[in-house]
Design a protein around this motif. Structure first.
Motif, PDB file in Angstrom:
ATOM      1  N   LEU A 351      39.420 -17.369  -5.662  1.00 15.05           N
ATOM      2  CA  LEU A 351      39.768 -18.528  -4.818  1.00 15.05           C
ATOM      3  C   LEU A 351      38.570 -18.954  -3.971  1.00 15.05           C
ATOM      4  CD1 LEU A 351      43.407 -17.564  -3.713  1.00 15.05           C
ATOM      5  CD2 LEU A 351      42.769 -19.620  -5.003  1.00 15.05           C
ATOM      6  N   ASP A 352      37.795 -17.995  -3.486  1.00 12.42           N
ATOM      7  CA  ASP A 352      36.562 -18.333  -2.748  1.00 12.42           C
ATOM      8  C   ASP A 352      35.585 -19.081  -3.651  1.00 12.42           C
ATOM      9  OD1 ASP A 352      37.426 -17.131  -0.406  1.00 12.42           O
ATOM     10  OD2 ASP A 352      36.238 -15.304  -0.658  1.00 12.42           O
ATOM     11  N   PHE A 353      35.423 -18.591  -4.874  1.00 13.07           N
ATOM     12  CA  PHE A 353      34.507 -19.244  -5.818  1.00 13.07           C
ATOM     13  C   PHE A 353      34.989 -20.673  -6.125  1.00 13.07           C
ATOM     14  CE2 PHE A 353      33.291 -14.890  -7.896  1.00 13.07           C
ATOM     15  CZ  PHE A 353      32.556 -14.565  -6.763  1.00 13.07           C
ATOM     16  N   PHE A 354      36.299 -20.788  -6.365  1.00 13.82           N
ATOM     17  CA  PHE A 354      36.897 -22.097  -6.646  1.00 13.82           C
ATOM     18  C   PHE A 354      36.564 -23.065  -5.513  1.00 13.82           C
ATOM     19  CE2 PHE A 354      41.140 -24.539  -6.640  1.00 13.82           C
ATOM     20  CZ  PHE A 354      40.765 -25.387  -7.670  1.00 13.82           C
ATOM     21  N   PHE A 355      36.715 -22.605  -4.294  1.00 16.29           N
ATOM     22  CA  PHE A 355      36.459 -23.487  -3.145  1.00 16.29           C
ATOM     23  C   PHE A 355      34.985 -23.885  -3.044  1.00 16.29           C
ATOM     24  CE2 PHE A 355      35.727 -24.439   1.382  1.00 16.29           C
ATOM     25  CZ  PHE A 355      36.568 -25.553   1.476  1.00 16.29           C
ATOM     26  N   GLN A 356      34.091 -23.023  -3.512  1.00 10.80           N
ATOM     27  CA  GLN A 356      32.660 -23.395  -3.523  1.00 10.80           C
ATOM     28  C   GLN A 356      32.414 -24.671  -4.322  1.00 10.80           C
ATOM     29  OE1 GLN A 356      29.639 -20.602  -4.671  1.00 10.80           O
ATOM     30  NE2 GLN A 356      30.583 -18.958  -3.501  1.00 10.80           N
ATOM     31  N   GLY A 357      33.258 -24.914  -5.306  1.00  9.31           N
ATOM     32  CA  GLY A 357      33.128 -26.137  -6.097  1.00  9.31           C
ATOM     33  C   GLY A 357      33.433 -27.379  -5.270  1.00  9.31           C
ATOM     34  N   LEU A 358      34.043 -27.197  -4.091  1.00 10.69           N
ATOM     35  CA  LEU A 358      34.364 -28.328  -3.221  1.00 10.69           C
ATOM     36  C   LEU A 358      33.389 -28.436  -2.059  1.00 10.69           C
ATOM     37  CD1 LEU A 358      38.247 -28.195  -2.990  1.00 10.69           C
ATOM     38  CD2 LEU A 358      36.811 -29.740  -4.294  1.00 10.69           C
ATOM     39  N   ASN A 359      32.315 -27.654  -2.100  1.00  7.70           N
ATOM     40  CA  ASN A 359      31.336 -27.671  -1.019  1.00  7.70           C
ATOM     41  C   ASN A 359      30.879 -29.097  -0.768  1.00  7.70           C
ATOM     42  OD1 ASN A 359      29.569 -26.842   0.888  1.00  7.70           O
ATOM     43  ND2 ASN A 359      28.115 -25.889  -0.518  1.00  7.70           N
ATOM     44  N   GLY A 360      30.991 -29.552   0.496  1.00 10.64           N
ATOM     45  CA  GLY A 360      30.524 -30.896   0.827  1.00 10.64           C
ATOM     46  C   GLY A 360      31.615 -31.953   0.705  1.00 10.64           C
ATOM     47  N   SER A 361      32.819 -31.564   0.251  1.00 14.12           N
ATOM     48  CA  SER A 361      33.878 -32.553   0.048  1.00 14.12           C
ATOM     49  C   SER A 361      34.677 -32.808   1.324  1.00 14.12           C
ATOM     50  CB  SER A 361      34.842 -32.043  -1.019  1.00 14.12           C
ATOM     51  OG  SER A 361      35.493 -30.888  -0.514  1.00 14.12           O
ATOM     52  N   GLY A 362      34.508 -31.972   2.332  1.00 17.60           N
ATOM     53  CA  GLY A 362      35.272 -32.137   3.562  1.00 17.60           C
ATOM     54  C   GLY A 362      36.653 -31.498   3.514  1.00 17.60           C
ATOM     55  N   CYS A 363      37.023 -30.853   2.399  1.00 15.17           N
ATOM     56  CA  CYS A 363      38.324 -30.177   2.331  1.00 15.17           C
ATOM     57  C   CYS A 363      38.224 -28.840   3.075  1.00 15.17           C
ATOM     58  CB  CYS A 363      38.732 -29.914   0.881  1.00 15.17           C
ATOM     59  SG  CYS A 363      38.806 -31.402  -0.142  1.00 15.17           S
ATOM     60  N   GLU A 364      39.372 -28.419   3.590  1.00 14.02           N
ATOM     61  CA  GLU A 364      39.391 -27.125   4.286  1.00 14.02           C
ATOM     62  C   GLU A 364      39.952 -26.057   3.375  1.00 14.02           C
ATOM     63  OE1 GLU A 364      40.803 -26.358   8.190  1.00 14.02           O
ATOM     64  OE2 GLU A 364      40.282 -28.419   8.833  1.00 14.02           O
ATOM     65  N   GLN A 365      39.352 -24.882   3.428  1.00 10.45           N
ATOM     66  CA  GLN A 365      39.825 -23.807   2.557  1.00 10.45           C
ATOM     67  C   GLN A 365      41.196 -23.308   3.016  1.00 10.45           C
ATOM     68  OE1 GLN A 365      37.044 -20.575   1.940  1.00 10.45           O
ATOM     69  NE2 GLN A 365      38.299 -19.682   0.316  1.00 10.45           N
ATOM     70  N   VAL A 366      42.074 -22.999   2.056  1.00 11.66           N
ATOM     71  CA  VAL A 366      43.367 -22.381   2.385  1.00 11.66           C
ATOM     72  C   VAL A 366      43.396 -20.959   1.816  1.00 11.66           C
ATOM     73  CG1 VAL A 366      44.683 -24.515   2.649  1.00 11.66           C
ATOM     74  CG2 VAL A 366      44.515 -23.462   0.383  1.00 11.66           C
ATOM     75  N   PHE A 367      44.172 -20.098   2.476  1.00  8.56           N
ATOM     76  CA  PHE A 367      44.152 -18.666   2.158  1.00  8.56           C
ATOM     77  C   PHE A 367      45.575 -18.158   1.930  1.00  8.56           C
ATOM     78  CE2 PHE A 367      40.454 -19.632   4.767  1.00  8.56           C
ATOM     79  CZ  PHE A 367      39.428 -19.007   4.067  1.00  8.56           C
ATOM     80  N   PRO A 368      46.112 -18.355   0.737  1.00  6.82           N
ATOM     81  CA  PRO A 368      47.511 -17.969   0.505  1.00  6.82           C
ATOM     82  C   PRO A 368      47.744 -16.460   0.562  1.00  6.82           C
ATOM     83  CG  PRO A 368      46.461 -18.614  -1.542  1.00  6.82           C
ATOM     84  CD  PRO A 368      45.489 -18.933  -0.453  1.00  6.82           C
ATOM     85  N   TYR A 369      46.705 -15.671   0.390  1.00 11.54           N
ATOM     86  CA  TYR A 369      46.872 -14.208   0.406  1.00 11.54           C
ATOM     87  C   TYR A 369      46.129 -13.581   1.578  1.00 11.54           C
ATOM     88  CZ  TYR A 369      48.091 -15.537  -4.356  1.00 11.54           C
ATOM     89  OH  TYR A 369      48.639 -16.158  -5.456  1.00 11.54           O
ATOM     90  N   GLY A 370      45.896 -14.364   2.627  1.00 13.68           N
ATOM     91  CA  GLY A 370      45.158 -13.861   3.780  1.00 13.68           C
ATOM     92  C   GLY A 370      43.667 -13.812   3.498  1.00 13.68           C
ATOM     93  N   ARG A 371      42.907 -13.526   4.537  1.00  8.28           N
ATOM     94  CA  ARG A 371      41.454 -13.409   4.355  1.00  8.28           C
ATOM     95  C   ARG A 371      41.108 -11.952   4.240  1.00  8.28           C
ATOM     96  NH1 ARG A 371      38.492 -17.736   7.634  1.00  8.28           N
ATOM     97  NH2 ARG A 371      40.093 -19.258   8.095  1.00  8.28           N
ATOM     98  N   ASP A 372      40.056 -11.661   3.477  1.00  7.74           N
ATOM     99  CA  ASP A 372      39.657 -10.247   3.378  1.00  7.74           C
ATOM    100  C   ASP A 372      38.504  -9.936   4.299  1.00  7.74           C
ATOM    101  OD1 ASP A 372      40.575  -9.718  -0.018  1.00  7.74           O
ATOM    102  OD2 ASP A 372      41.364  -8.821   1.817  1.00  7.74           O
TER     103      ASP A 372
END
Ligand code: HEM
Ligand code: NAG
Ligand code: NAG
Ligand code: NAG
Ligand code: NAG
Ligand code: NAG
Length: 372
Positions: A351-372
């Motif tokens: 999920l972290d890697f997936f979100f890297q694909g949105l770098n610069g898009s202004g979207c906020e990361q969501v954490f359905p399984y909590g943060r590690d």
């Protein structure tokens, strides 16, 4: 049979042994998961590759990457881009790959831009791949023998319907009609016919816009289960421009794809002889033009043909971050409601890697399984 009570256990054991290392673990019961897990080799996911240093045009159908016909057991699926990369050895020729191999292949072979490459690859891997072995198949249909009908998540890879793969493809049928992944000659004839009518024999953005609309109208009129909501809503438009952005020789760069080249990619997973990749990275250029020619809002048929009803809960082009949030909160979480241990860790990493694909898009990361 003296011990009928043993039968289910024996059949279940056979099913466990047959579990492919590349099949998704989504949707398994806890019992199934517990028996399968020890048969799989855990592989720590490697970091996503960055951009290429030199994305200029070059020969990619080269001596090191010859097209070869399929061998028994080689997997191909609904995506002509990945099929072609596998048949030229940019991906393992068996059609099973890690996300890192896929990103390197789509960048090297077709010059896909780094953040899009990351976004689509981890998106697909999260829903269709095996998060323990870090393997994704580009579209298997291996039936797993067992007591129940094969679980939809066990038979799949990129062929799995509705999580990534979806309706109204240009050259593949809707899942409702029984085959969502093989090249369909009738549909390709329509691709050629539209290219003749709107592109003087070439597939260009004008053709893409008309054919995209036609495929949607066909599905509305013939598929009672037609679904055209996020993420399919987005991928359908993106895939309409991919042949123009990626399948045209980088020395030509004129936005006009000829039919021999198109058939090579779509039907035979084959680059033209001497093919050069595009000159510089490419992404979803032209998508706006395809959409704006015949704007369609997300929706679905309601169990009958011609009952297309808009779905205001789906993301659309004005709510891009919702595509990301719904994909994570609903699609991924729906497949893995309560992961623990290594599986939860692998989900969070991917999920972290997936979100890297949105770098610069202004979207906020969501954490359905909590943060590690
Ligand atoms: C540069 C790389 C890529 C190119 C050129 C490409 C090209 C295409 C095209 C043209 C289609 C539409 C097929 C049709 O409508 O008949 C398609 C479908 C598809 N692609 Fe790709 N693709 C690429 C990368 C990827 C990646 C990285 C993934 C996932 C890991 C992927 C997964 C899919 C899937 C699942 C479909 C089927 C969608 C459907 O028909 O429902 N593609 N691709
Ligand atoms: C190909 O698509 C056409 C048109 O949707 C359909 O009628 C036909 O059954 C499909 N062929 C195969 C082999 O699936
Ligand atoms: C596609 O080809 C047709 C016929 O040559 C042409 O009229 C049209 O402008 C082209 N569209 C694009 C976007 O190149
Ligand atoms: C690629 O584009 C650059 C300019 O951006 C140009 O100098 C070069 O000749 C092009 N390469 C090919 C193969 O067309
Ligand atoms: C995100 O983009 C910024 C620059 O726009 C860059 O400095 C940073 O390293 C990127 N992060 C990742 C994880 O790619
Ligand atoms: C997704 O879940 C997060 C909590 O994990 C929540 O903050 C966010 O609003 C949710 N987004 C959507 C679109 O459901």
């Amino acid at each position: 049979m003296k011990h009928p009570s043993l039968l289910p256990a024996l059949v279940f054991a056979a099913r466990v042994i047959a579990f492919p290392s590349y099949a998704s673990l989504a949707g398994l019961s806890e019992r199934e998961f517990e028996s399968i897990l020890p048969t799989l080799e855990y592989r720590e996911p490697a970091l996503p590759p960055g951009p290429q240093k030199d994305p200029s045009a070059k020969l990619v159908n080269d001596k090191a990457h010859p097209w070869k016909p399929l061998r028994r057991g080689d997997i191909r699926g609904p995506c002509p881009g990945l099929n072609t990369l596998a048949s030229h050895g940019y991906l393992p020729r068996n059609g099973v790959a890690t996300p890192v191999q896929i990103i390197n292949a789509i960048q090297e072979g077709f010059n896909m831009e780094n953040s899009l490459a990351i976004f689509v690859t981890y998106g697909a891997h999260l829903v269709d791949g095996n998060l323990i072995t870090d393997l994704l198949s580009i579209g298997h249909k291996t039936p797993v023998t067992g007591p129940d009908p094969p679980h939809p998540a066990i038979v799949g890879g990129l062929n799995t319907h509705a999580v990534f793969e979806g309706d109204a493809s240009m050259t593949r049928g809707d899942d409702f009609f029984g085959n969502n992944h093989d090249f369909n000659a009738t549909l390709f004839d329509q691709f050629v016919d539209f290219s003749n009518r709107f592109g003087a024999g070439k597939y260009n953005l004008t053709v893409a816009a008309e054919l995209r609309f036609k495929r949607i109208q066909d599905s509305i009129g013939t598929n009672p289960q037609f679904s055209f909501v996020s993420p399919r809503y987005f991928t359908a438009y993106a895939e309409s421009v991919f042949p123009i952005n990626f399948f045209i020789d980088g020395r030509r760069n004129d936005g006009q794809l000829d039919m021999d080249a198109a058939r090579g990619f779509f039907q035979f997973s084959r680059m033209p002889d001497g093919f050069f990749r595009p000159n510089g990275t490419r992404s979803t250029e032209g998508l706006d033009q395809v959409f704006l020619a015949h704007p369609m809002q997300p929706g679905a048929n309601l169990g009958q043909v011609n009952s297309y009803t808009l779905d205001p809960t789906s993301a659309d082009f004005s709510t891009f971050c919702l595509l990301y949030e719904n994909f994570v909160n609903e699609t991924v979480k729906g497949l893995y409601p309560n992961p623990t241990g290594k599986l939860r860790k692998a989900l969070n990493t991917n999920l972290d890697f997936f979100f890297q694909g949105l770098n610069g898009s202004g979207c906020e990361q969501v954490f359905p399984y909590g943060r590690d």
